[in-house]
Design a protein around this motif. Structure first.
Motif, PDB file in Angstrom:
ATOM      1  N   GLU A 191      45.276 -42.256  41.010  1.00 64.09           N
ATOM      2  CA  GLU A 191      44.774 -42.414  39.420  1.00 64.09           C
ATOM      3  C   GLU A 191      45.910 -41.636  38.713  1.00 64.09           C
ATOM      4  O   GLU A 191      46.531 -40.326  39.133  1.00 64.09           O
ATOM      5  CB  GLU A 191      43.432 -41.371  39.082  1.00 64.09           C
ATOM      6  N   LEU A 192      46.229 -42.108  37.568  1.00 60.82           N
ATOM      7  CA  LEU A 192      47.354 -41.384  36.912  1.00 60.82           C
ATOM      8  C   LEU A 192      46.931 -40.509  35.761  1.00 60.82           C
ATOM      9  O   LEU A 192      46.170 -41.236  34.876  1.00 60.82           O
ATOM     10  CB  LEU A 192      48.358 -42.635  36.183  1.00 60.82           C
ATOM     11  N   GLY A 193      47.493 -39.496  35.557  1.00 65.96           N
ATOM     12  CA  GLY A 193      46.977 -38.207  34.475  1.00 65.96           C
ATOM     13  C   GLY A 193      48.195 -38.688  33.360  1.00 65.96           C
ATOM     14  O   GLY A 193      48.951 -39.211  33.407  1.00 65.96           O
ATOM     15  N   LEU A 194      47.645 -38.020  32.242  1.00 62.35           N
ATOM     16  CA  LEU A 194      48.544 -38.182  30.961  1.00 62.35           C
ATOM     17  C   LEU A 194      49.798 -37.342  31.180  1.00 62.35           C
ATOM     18  O   LEU A 194      50.740 -37.411  30.650  1.00 62.35           O
ATOM     19  CB  LEU A 194      47.639 -37.585  29.611  1.00 62.35           C
ATOM     20  N   LEU A 195      49.800 -36.442  32.145  1.00 64.52           N
ATOM     21  CA  LEU A 195      51.173 -35.613  32.219  1.00 64.52           C
ATOM     22  C   LEU A 195      52.016 -36.326  33.105  1.00 64.52           C
ATOM     23  O   LEU A 195      52.788 -35.754  33.683  1.00 64.52           O
ATOM     24  CB  LEU A 195      50.814 -34.090  32.723  1.00 64.52           C
ATOM     25  N   GLY A 196      51.636 -37.494  33.843  1.00 64.50           N
ATOM     26  CA  GLY A 196      52.384 -38.131  34.639  1.00 64.50           C
ATOM     27  C   GLY A 196      52.176 -37.723  36.111  1.00 64.50           C
ATOM     28  O   GLY A 196      52.832 -38.094  37.087  1.00 64.50           O
ATOM     29  N   GLU A 197      50.979 -37.144  36.283  1.00 66.88           N
ATOM     30  CA  GLU A 197      50.711 -36.573  37.736  1.00 66.88           C
ATOM     31  C   GLU A 197      49.982 -37.490  38.407  1.00 66.88           C
ATOM     32  O   GLU A 197      48.956 -38.551  37.699  1.00 66.88           O
ATOM     33  CB  GLU A 197      50.132 -35.278  37.697  1.00 66.88           C
ATOM     34  N   ILE A 198      49.999 -37.716  39.632  1.00 61.30           N
ATOM     35  CA  ILE A 198      49.285 -38.783  40.375  1.00 61.30           C
ATOM     36  C   ILE A 198      47.855 -37.882  41.200  1.00 61.30           C
ATOM     37  O   ILE A 198      48.021 -37.125  42.035  1.00 61.30           O
ATOM     38  CB  ILE A 198      49.908 -39.336  41.627  1.00 61.30           C
ATOM     39  N   ARG A 199      46.780 -38.428  40.595  1.00 58.86           N
ATOM     40  CA  ARG A 199      45.635 -37.570  41.123  1.00 58.86           C
ATOM     41  C   ARG A 199      45.036 -38.238  42.394  1.00 58.86           C
ATOM     42  O   ARG A 199      45.308 -39.271  42.529  1.00 58.86           O
ATOM     43  CB  ARG A 199      44.883 -37.481  39.995  1.00 58.86           C
ATOM     44  N   PRO A 200      44.416 -37.321  43.130  1.00 58.06           N
ATOM     45  CA  PRO A 200      43.740 -37.889  44.358  1.00 58.06           C
ATOM     46  C   PRO A 200      42.407 -38.860  43.893  1.00 58.06           C
ATOM     47  O   PRO A 200      41.942 -38.715  42.634  1.00 58.06           O
ATOM     48  CB  PRO A 200      43.188 -36.671  45.203  1.00 58.06           C
ATOM     49  N   ILE A 201      41.970 -39.866  44.623  1.00 64.52           N
ATOM     50  CA  ILE A 201      40.812 -40.773  44.419  1.00 64.52           C
ATOM     51  C   ILE A 201      39.929 -40.554  45.510  1.00 64.52           C
ATOM     52  O   ILE A 201      40.016 -39.898  46.435  1.00 64.52           O
ATOM     53  CB  ILE A 201      41.452 -42.246  44.469  1.00 64.52           C
ATOM     54  N   ALA A 202      38.650 -41.272  45.067  1.00 64.44           N
ATOM     55  CA  ALA A 202      37.449 -41.024  45.924  1.00 64.44           C
ATOM     56  C   ALA A 202      37.467 -42.251  46.967  1.00 64.44           C
ATOM     57  O   ALA A 202      38.526 -42.988  47.019  1.00 64.44           O
ATOM     58  CB  ALA A 202      36.247 -41.176  45.141  1.00 64.44           C
ATOM     59  N   TYR A 203      36.905 -41.937  48.416  1.00 71.00           N
ATOM     60  CA  TYR A 203      36.870 -42.966  49.382  1.00 71.00           C
ATOM     61  C   TYR A 203      38.291 -43.257  49.744  1.00 71.00           C
ATOM     62  O   TYR A 203      38.642 -44.584  50.124  1.00 71.00           O
ATOM     63  CB  TYR A 203      36.133 -44.465  48.818  1.00 71.00           C
ATOM     64  N   LEU A 204      39.140 -42.456  49.961  1.00 66.67           N
ATOM     65  CA  LEU A 204      40.396 -42.538  50.258  1.00 66.67           C
ATOM     66  C   LEU A 204      40.326 -42.862  51.895  1.00 66.67           C
ATOM     67  O   LEU A 204      41.349 -43.740  52.139  1.00 66.67           O
ATOM     68  CB  LEU A 204      41.192 -41.452  50.149  1.00 66.67           C
ATOM     69  N   ASP A 205      39.819 -42.402  52.711  1.00 64.78           N
ATOM     70  CA  ASP A 205      39.808 -42.682  54.089  1.00 64.78           C
ATOM     71  C   ASP A 205      39.420 -44.058  54.335  1.00 64.78           C
ATOM     72  O   ASP A 205      39.930 -44.836  55.042  1.00 64.78           O
ATOM     73  CB  ASP A 205      38.845 -41.944  55.099  1.00 64.78           C
ATOM     74  N   LYS A 206      38.276 -44.680  53.521  1.00 61.67           N
ATOM     75  CA  LYS A 206      37.775 -45.964  53.836  1.00 61.67           C
ATOM     76  C   LYS A 206      38.758 -47.000  53.245  1.00 61.67           C
ATOM     77  O   LYS A 206      39.210 -48.008  53.783  1.00 61.67           O
ATOM     78  CB  LYS A 206      36.652 -46.076  52.966  1.00 61.67           C
ATOM     79  N   ARG A 207      39.580 -46.863  52.262  1.00 59.97           N
ATOM     80  CA  ARG A 207      40.624 -47.419  51.807  1.00 59.97           C
ATOM     81  C   ARG A 207      41.840 -47.461  52.852  1.00 59.97           C
ATOM     82  O   ARG A 207      42.539 -48.750  53.056  1.00 59.97           O
ATOM     83  CB  ARG A 207      41.175 -46.855  50.411  1.00 59.97           C
ATOM     84  N   LEU A 208      42.206 -46.299  53.243  1.00 61.90           N
ATOM     85  CA  LEU A 208      43.450 -46.272  54.196  1.00 61.90           C
ATOM     86  C   LEU A 208      43.131 -47.115  55.472  1.00 61.90           C
ATOM     87  O   LEU A 208      43.798 -47.802  56.034  1.00 61.90           O
ATOM     88  CB  LEU A 208      43.529 -45.024  54.539  1.00 61.90           C
ATOM     89  N   LYS A 209      41.661 -47.142  55.913  1.00 61.20           N
ATOM     90  CA  LYS A 209      41.353 -47.995  56.999  1.00 61.20           C
ATOM     91  C   LYS A 209      41.336 -49.460  56.947  1.00 61.20           C
ATOM     92  O   LYS A 209      42.113 -50.214  57.511  1.00 61.20           O
ATOM     93  CB  LYS A 209      39.858 -47.631  57.493  1.00 61.20           C
ATOM     94  N   GLU A 210      41.113 -49.636  55.505  1.00 59.51           N
ATOM     95  CA  GLU A 210      41.045 -51.223  55.301  1.00 59.51           C
ATOM     96  C   GLU A 210      42.632 -51.678  55.053  1.00 59.51           C
ATOM     97  O   GLU A 210      42.915 -52.847  55.636  1.00 59.51           O
ATOM     98  CB  GLU A 210      40.267 -51.292  53.919  1.00 59.51           C
ATOM     99  N   ALA A 211      43.526 -50.739  54.566  1.00 57.71           N
ATOM    100  CA  ALA A 211      44.707 -51.162  54.457  1.00 57.71           C
ATOM    101  C   ALA A 211      45.463 -51.276  55.857  1.00 57.71           C
ATOM    102  O   ALA A 211      46.403 -52.087  56.113  1.00 57.71           O
ATOM    103  CB  ALA A 211      45.578 -50.017  53.583  1.00 57.71           C
ATOM    104  N   LYS A 212      45.149 -50.316  56.735  1.00 56.89           N
ATOM    105  CA  LYS A 212      45.856 -50.408  58.301  1.00 56.89           C
ATOM    106  C   LYS A 212      45.101 -51.902  58.805  1.00 56.89           C
ATOM    107  O   LYS A 212      45.859 -52.551  59.415  1.00 56.89           O
ATOM    108  CB  LYS A 212      45.187 -49.368  59.017  1.00 56.89           C
TER     109      LYS A 212
END
Length: 450
Positions: A394-415
């Motif tokens: 997720e992108l913030g207004l200050l240009g920072e990249i924020r963490p997201i929900a369900y990251l483990d499930k997304r990484l498993k699907e990406a693999k």
């Protein structure tokens, strides 16, 4: 004091008021109050016996009161299936596939156990529905268990059901059903509310699962009084682009199951086909390495889907550059462009930006912010992202990249799909852009008009 013969109902928020006003006192919207005439029905007798039960006996009854729909993606959204006495509202744009889904549900239910279906044809005639049944039918279904009722009168529907009980009732649609107790035409707020009350009372008193079909307005909202959504138990929304074959069934409201699940279907000549393993369904070409393409994993319910976001930046001579988006809200695109202009010093004020999500999917997941930004940068600098790369964040207004929900499930699907997410340790868009793209490659400046 005499009981009022009419009230005024707000079509936006569903609140009731004793008199008309130009602005709704509750939601502050203008010209949304409409008169609703109340039927002259006798008040229920106070001597009507009440039925009480204990929590333990109620739980035992509930465990045996569900009816599986025999359609996996539909049961995913409903939860346990069709609940005894449950009232379901299926909404969607015209031609999106509501009647097709209900026809397939009718055939699936009649192919199992001893289910009988009453299908109320208030918009179409019985021959049209029968033609669709013959086109979608399978050898296992029993046509003698389907009763096509061609009427738009709610009293006639209830009279037929009292003499011919059914395990499931389908009304297509609630906007075309009217009651004799009101003089208004079918589709008015008073008729929708009155007919819905009668059908809901019948469903609760007899334990018959009832499915109502509802239309939507141009803005995508359910047509009719907002109160209708509060009256029913489940609100289902069938979405999709009629120019694509993808259909998404979302549970907007569900008293019997989850509201975070999404059913995926593909519209074909033989009806709606379940998409049990979406995989790379939303990719235009897995081997494409053209600039302006970025891939990400978005969550639809509890299931991650791999999607591709395409961006195109072209020089413009307009005073106000265009921002056009398909599948992504335009305010989101404007926000991302502002972040790129501020923190990466991209001269997007002299470029038109066009964004598209392949496959006709509409994204609301904030995890797609980073892939959207990288797709715009890739098109602007005319450089491609690494092959088989994924952008999650997720992108913030200050240009920072924020963490997201369900990251483990997304990484498993990406693999499983053979994709590699970008370095999660980089939490700044400027650093990530410098790592992925060469700073020596710059786009051509737009030529000044003569």
């Amino acid at each position: 004091m005499s009981k009022p013969s009419s009230i005024f109902l707000c079509s936006s928020c569903g609140n009731e008021f004793p008199k008309w006003s130009g602005q709704c006192p509750a939601c502050k919207n203008w010209n949304t109050l409409s008169e609703l005439k109340l039927p002259n029905s006798p008040s229920p007798s106070s001597s009507t016996p009440l039925k009480s039960t204990t929590p333990s006996s109620a739980l035992k009854t509930t465990a045996k009161s569900t009816l599986p729909s025999q359609i996996g993606e539909l049961d995913r959204v409903l939860g346990p299936g069709l609940t005894q006495g449950g009232v379901y509202l299926l909404a969607g744009e015209p031609g999106i596939g509501k009647s097709t889904l209900l026809t397939q549900l009718t055939l699936a239910l009649t192919s199992a156990t001893q289910n009988t279906i009453t299908y109320v044809c208030s918009e179409e005639n019985a021959a049209q529905v029968a033609t669709r049944i013959n086109r979608l039918q399978k050898a296992s279904h029993h046509p003698n268990r389907i009763s096509l009722l061609e009427t738009s009168n709610v009293e006639a529907i209830l009279k037929h059901l009292n003499t011919h009980p059914s395990t499931t009732l389908i009304v297509d649609s609630i906007q075309s059903v009217a009651s004799d107790t009101l003089s208004t035409t079918a589709g008015s707020m008073s008729q929708i509310r009155s007919a819905s009350n009668l059908l809901i009372h019948f469903a609760k008193s007899t334990g018959t699962p009832t499915i109502l079909v509802g239309h939507v307005t141009k803005s995508g909202q359910l047509a009719g009084p907002k109160l209708l959504e509060h009256m029913v138990d489940v609100v289902l929304q069938l979405e999709g682009d009629r120019h694509h074959d993808l259909r998404l069934l979302r549970g907007v409201k569900n008293r019997f199951g989850p509201t975070d699940e999404t059913g995926l279907f593909q519209m074909t000549s033989s009806g709606l086909i379940e998409v049990k393993n979406p995989g790379s369904l939303f990719l235009s070409d897995q081997s494409a390495t053209a600039p302006g393409s970025a891939k990400t994993l978005v969550m639809e319910g509890t299931r991650p889907l791999l999607v591709e976001i395409q961006a195109l930046t072209v020089p413009t001579e307009l005073a106000i550059p265009r921002r056009v988006a398909q599948g992504i809200p335009v305010p989101k695109l404007q926000l991302i462009c502002a972040v790129l202009t501020k923190h990466l010093n991209l001269k997007l004020n002299s470029y038109d930006v066009f964004v598209n999500v392949t496959g006709g999917l509409r994204l609301t997941d904030p995890a797609a912010d980073l892939s959207l930004a990288l797709a715009i940068i890739s098109s602007y600098k005319n450089l491609s992202l690494p092959i088989n790369s994924l952008a999650l964040g997720e992108l913030g207004l200050l240009g920072e990249i924020r963490p997201i929900a369900y990251l483990d499930k997304r990484l498993k699907e990406a693999k499983n799909l053979g994709y590699q997410p970008l370095d999660p340790k980089i939490n700044n868009l400027k650093k990530l852009s410098a790592t992925l793209f060469s700073s020596s490659t710059k786009p051509q400046k737009p030529q000044a008009s003569a």
